[in-house]
Scaffold this active site. Sequence first.
Site, PDB file in Angstrom:
ATOM      1  CE  LYS A  13      71.413  28.577  -1.276  1.00  0.00           C
ATOM      2  NZ  LYS A  13      70.728  28.068  -2.488  1.00  0.00           N
ATOM      3  NE  ARG A  88      70.931  22.865   1.272  1.00  0.00           N
ATOM      4  CZ  ARG A  88      71.826  23.497   0.493  1.00  0.00           C
ATOM      5  NH1 ARG A  88      72.857  24.131   1.021  1.00  0.00           N
ATOM      6  NH2 ARG A  88      71.669  23.518  -0.805  1.00  0.00           N
ATOM      7  NE  ARG A 127      75.117  25.463  -9.886  1.00  0.00           N
ATOM      8  CZ  ARG A 127      74.606  25.412  -8.661  1.00  0.00           C
ATOM      9  NH1 ARG A 127      74.531  26.518  -7.922  1.00  0.00           N
ATOM     10  NH2 ARG A 127      74.156  24.282  -8.174  1.00  0.00           N
ATOM     11  NE  ARG A 160      77.071  21.886  -7.472  1.00  0.00           N
ATOM     12  CZ  ARG A 160      76.388  22.596  -6.569  1.00  0.00           C
ATOM     13  NH1 ARG A 160      76.669  23.872  -6.374  1.00  0.00           N
ATOM     14  NH2 ARG A 160      75.429  22.027  -5.879  1.00  0.00           N
ATOM     15  NE  ARG A 171      71.103  20.383  -5.899  1.00  0.00           N
ATOM     16  CZ  ARG A 171      71.575  21.094  -6.929  1.00  0.00           C
ATOM     17  NH1 ARG A 171      71.650  20.547  -8.134  1.00  0.00           N
ATOM     18  NH2 ARG A 171      71.980  22.314  -6.747  1.00  0.00           N
TER      19      ARG A 171
HETATM   20  P1  ADP Z   1      72.778  28.913  -5.429  1.00  0.00           P
HETATM   21  O1  ADP Z   1      74.063  29.121  -4.689  1.00  0.00           O
HETATM   22  O2  ADP Z   1      71.606  29.535  -4.737  1.00  0.00           O
HETATM   23  O3  ADP Z   1      72.535  27.494  -5.803  1.00  0.00           O
HETATM   24  P2  ADP Z   1      74.152  30.200  -7.706  1.00  0.00           P
HETATM   25  O4  ADP Z   1      74.630  31.524  -7.212  1.00  0.00           O
HETATM   26  O5  ADP Z   1      75.123  29.123  -7.891  1.00  0.00           O
HETATM   27  O6  ADP Z   1      72.889  29.703  -6.801  1.00  0.00           O
HETATM   28  O7  ADP Z   1      73.372  30.476  -9.087  1.00  0.00           O
HETATM   29  C1  ADP Z   1      72.748  29.404  -9.800  1.00  0.00           C
HETATM   30  C2  ADP Z   1      72.912  29.643 -11.291  1.00  0.00           C
HETATM   31  O8  ADP Z   1      72.122  30.777 -11.689  1.00  0.00           O
HETATM   32  C3  ADP Z   1      74.339  29.974 -11.750  1.00  0.00           C
HETATM   33  O9  ADP Z   1      74.521  29.428 -13.021  1.00  0.00           O
HETATM   34  C4  ADP Z   1      74.362  31.496 -11.774  1.00  0.00           C
HETATM   35  O10 ADP Z   1      75.316  32.001 -12.711  1.00  0.00           O
HETATM   36  C5  ADP Z   1      72.946  31.813 -12.216  1.00  0.00           C
HETATM   37  N1  ADP Z   1      72.415  33.068 -11.664  1.00  0.00           N
HETATM   38  C6  ADP Z   1      72.662  33.622 -10.449  1.00  0.00           C
HETATM   39  N2  ADP Z   1      71.963  34.765 -10.300  1.00  0.00           N
HETATM   40  C7  ADP Z   1      71.240  34.933 -11.445  1.00  0.00           C
HETATM   41  C8  ADP Z   1      70.319  35.934 -11.912  1.00  0.00           C
HETATM   42  N3  ADP Z   1      69.992  36.973 -11.152  1.00  0.00           N
HETATM   43  N4  ADP Z   1      69.792  35.771 -13.139  1.00  0.00           N
HETATM   44  C9  ADP Z   1      70.109  34.700 -13.918  1.00  0.00           C
HETATM   45  N5  ADP Z   1      70.965  33.741 -13.539  1.00  0.00           N
HETATM   46  C10 ADP Z   1      71.533  33.845 -12.317  1.00  0.00           C
HETATM   47  P1  ADP Z   2      72.857  24.524  -4.063  1.00  0.00           P
HETATM   48  O1  ADP Z   2      73.234  24.885  -5.433  1.00  0.00           O
HETATM   49  O2  ADP Z   2      71.772  23.499  -3.997  1.00  0.00           O
HETATM   50  O3  ADP Z   2      72.565  25.696  -3.220  1.00  0.00           O
HETATM   51  P2  ADP Z   2      75.107  23.722  -2.339  1.00  0.00           P
HETATM   52  O4  ADP Z   2      76.425  23.888  -2.959  1.00  0.00           O
HETATM   53  O5  ADP Z   2      74.688  24.678  -1.291  1.00  0.00           O
HETATM   54  O6  ADP Z   2      74.062  23.660  -3.528  1.00  0.00           O
HETATM   55  O7  ADP Z   2      74.960  22.261  -1.730  1.00  0.00           O
HETATM   56  C1  ADP Z   2      75.292  21.112  -2.476  1.00  0.00           C
HETATM   57  C2  ADP Z   2      74.992  19.868  -1.658  1.00  0.00           C
HETATM   58  O8  ADP Z   2      75.798  19.855  -0.474  1.00  0.00           O
HETATM   59  C3  ADP Z   2      73.560  19.748  -1.153  1.00  0.00           C
HETATM   60  O9  ADP Z   2      72.677  19.173  -2.102  1.00  0.00           O
HETATM   61  C4  ADP Z   2      73.757  18.844   0.075  1.00  0.00           C
HETATM   62  O10 ADP Z   2      73.936  17.494  -0.301  1.00  0.00           O
HETATM   63  C5  ADP Z   2      75.083  19.350   0.635  1.00  0.00           C
HETATM   64  N1  ADP Z   2      74.892  20.436   1.617  1.00  0.00           N
HETATM   65  C6  ADP Z   2      75.309  21.721   1.500  1.00  0.00           C
HETATM   66  N2  ADP Z   2      74.953  22.440   2.568  1.00  0.00           N
HETATM   67  C7  ADP Z   2      74.283  21.583   3.402  1.00  0.00           C
HETATM   68  C8  ADP Z   2      73.634  21.731   4.663  1.00  0.00           C
HETATM   69  N3  ADP Z   2      73.599  22.902   5.313  1.00  0.00           N
HETATM   70  N4  ADP Z   2      73.048  20.625   5.186  1.00  0.00           N
HETATM   71  C9  ADP Z   2      73.075  19.432   4.574  1.00  0.00           C
HETATM   72  N5  ADP Z   2      73.646  19.233   3.378  1.00  0.00           N
HETATM   73  C10 ADP Z   2      74.255  20.296   2.788  1.00  0.00           C
END
Ligand code: ADP
Ligand code: ADP
Length: 216
Positions: A13, A88, A127, A160, A171
């Site tokens: 995302k 969420r 990551r 992280r 999660r």
């Molecule tokens: P989210 O915000 O949904 O948690 P991230 O964008 O942070 O996801 O991506 C999670 C991890 O996967 C990061 O280490 C990112 O570099 C990697 N990643 C994102 N897109 C891809 C993909 N299409 N293929 C492989 N790895 C990916």
């Molecule tokens: P992810 O890689 O899981 O997509 P995020 O960076 O979106 O991680 O979120 C990290 C943490 O921040 C979540 O595990 C939660 O504790 C908190 N968080 C983020 N967005 C929300 C939301 N919309 N509602 C509740 N908690 C949230």
Amino acid sequence: MNLILLGPPGAGKGTQAKLVAEQFGIPQISTGDILRQAVKDGTSLGQEAQAYMERGDLVPDAVVIGIIEERLTQPDCQAGYILDGFPRTEVQANALAETLGKRGGTIDHVVNIEVSDEELIHRLTGRRTCKECQEPYNVTFNPPQREGVCDKCGGELIQRKDDDEETIRARLGVYREQTAPLVAYYEKQGLLRTVTGAGAIREIFDAVCGVVEGRS
Ligand code: ADP
Ligand code: ADP
Ligand code: ZN
């Protein structure tokens, strides 16, 4: 254009939201990024959120709804925005609908990114995140040009705290129980567009652009 990116932790995302934001000139609004910044700054919001985040639990709805309501009133949101990690829960989705309703806004598309659990764990354990601008990297799939250094801003890349395997599993459980029901919620409203999140980052971006531009 107002967009929601839906998907489990690690779906990509943040990665896709940043590309969409650049391409279409609208801000990425990531509740995770906002909360991590608050923790880093030691604000009262950060102090309230920190324990939930470290356990992999959701921060209470009222807190994140407050953040979003405030953020959406900023001038840079006038031409649209991309929500990454919000809503969420159904309570958050209903609050968003109510806020938009009051201001005459609508959601144009909800893009649901699908990735298998096995792949999510692989992605999240590898990551690395920029300490300064929160750009996500991956030691295997998307490494920076220089190890440990952000390509975009030169910031230090860190792992992280919640990206250890135990918290990742927690999660994923929270996602299944509390967030996955939003897939059906937005499907019912005719807003849901599902793209496969398996494949190269650029390929997935093409699919996301296809949705945004009404090609698919
Ligand atoms: P989210 O915000 O949904 O948690 P991230 O964008 O942070 O996801 O991506 C999670 C991890 O996967 C990061 O280490 C990112 O570099 C990697 N990643 C994102 N897109 C891809 C993909 N299409 N293929 C492989 N790895 C990916
Ligand atoms: P992810 O890689 O899981 O997509 P995020 O960076 O979106 O991680 O979120 C990290 C943490 O921040 C979540 O595990 C939660 O504790 C908190 N968080 C983020 N967005 C929300 C939301 N919309 N509602 C509740 N908690 C949230
Ligand atoms: Zn950076």
